[in-house]
Design an enzyme around this catalytic site. Sequence first.
Site, PDB file in Angstrom:
ATOM      1  CG  ASP A 185      10.344  77.592  -0.104  1.00  0.00           C
ATOM      2  OD1 ASP A 185      10.355  78.695   0.481  1.00  0.00           O
ATOM      3  OD2 ASP A 185       9.493  77.304  -0.969  1.00  0.00           O
ATOM      4  CB  ALA A 196       1.870  79.470 -10.917  1.00  0.00           C
TER       5      ALA A 196
END
Length: 286
Positions: free
Chosen positions: A200, A59
């Site tokens: 990020d 995921a």
Amino acid sequence: MGDISPIKTRPAGNPAPLRLEAAVLDWAGTVVDFGSFAPTQIFVEAFAEFGVAITLDEARGPMGLGKWDHIRTLCNDSAIATRFSLAHGHMPTDEDVTAIYNRFMPLQIAKVGTHSAMIPGALETIAALREAGMKIGSCSGYPRVVMDRVVALAAEAGYQPDCVVACDDVPRARPYPAQALRNVVDLGIGDVAACVKVDDTVPGIEEGHRAGMWTVALLMSGNTLGLPYEDYAALSDDARAHHREAISAGFAACRPHYEIDTIADLPVVVADINRRMASGERPQCV
């Protein structure tokens, strides 16, 4: 923290900005939700409702994309597509992606508050940037209906950026530059080189590059490390160094200008960018 004293007026006749004027910050894994759990866990749950098991690591793979694109990318993975085919008798189509997305959205809205805590050091860093005269923009892979909930929770914690751009506020979300550039327009910034994009994820750093901004990749607070803050804080120095090296390698292809552990380290980077800009450097040329 580094010297990030207030912005000076640009001299007449000098077309290049001398200092940063804005920071464009990602949300999950950057400012809130250490480890970026809110989006990833819901992908696992949404796929499970369609009889398809995916892991948390799977995921996390396309993180940074808009959520429909994220699901489409997962469904393009051969292993996941095979599992889907076994469950449904055909390979996943765009209609299947939309069905998963439509189930994902209410789950995301309902549970995003579970992982809404500010990342340690974020509020202090943002206060330092504002004290230096910088504006605070933001963008996310969240669509507007989720983003509004995240923004409301952040406001309760003391964070209110000057601009928020969701992935469905623009025709094409990251890694395309539209969200970052919408921040430039809405914040009234005169030059993209006076902005720093902090993220990020690889798509978020690519977005910053395509928008002509300075880019800062976060190695430890985000999606790739994927640890709660308490687990991160308990890591030994050697373990942190090992993770830092591995995560940095994952960012190599998108060439961030800087890499830091968390947003708490950003003021030192801003000071260094200001030094480089004062000497004539621009992000597109380094």
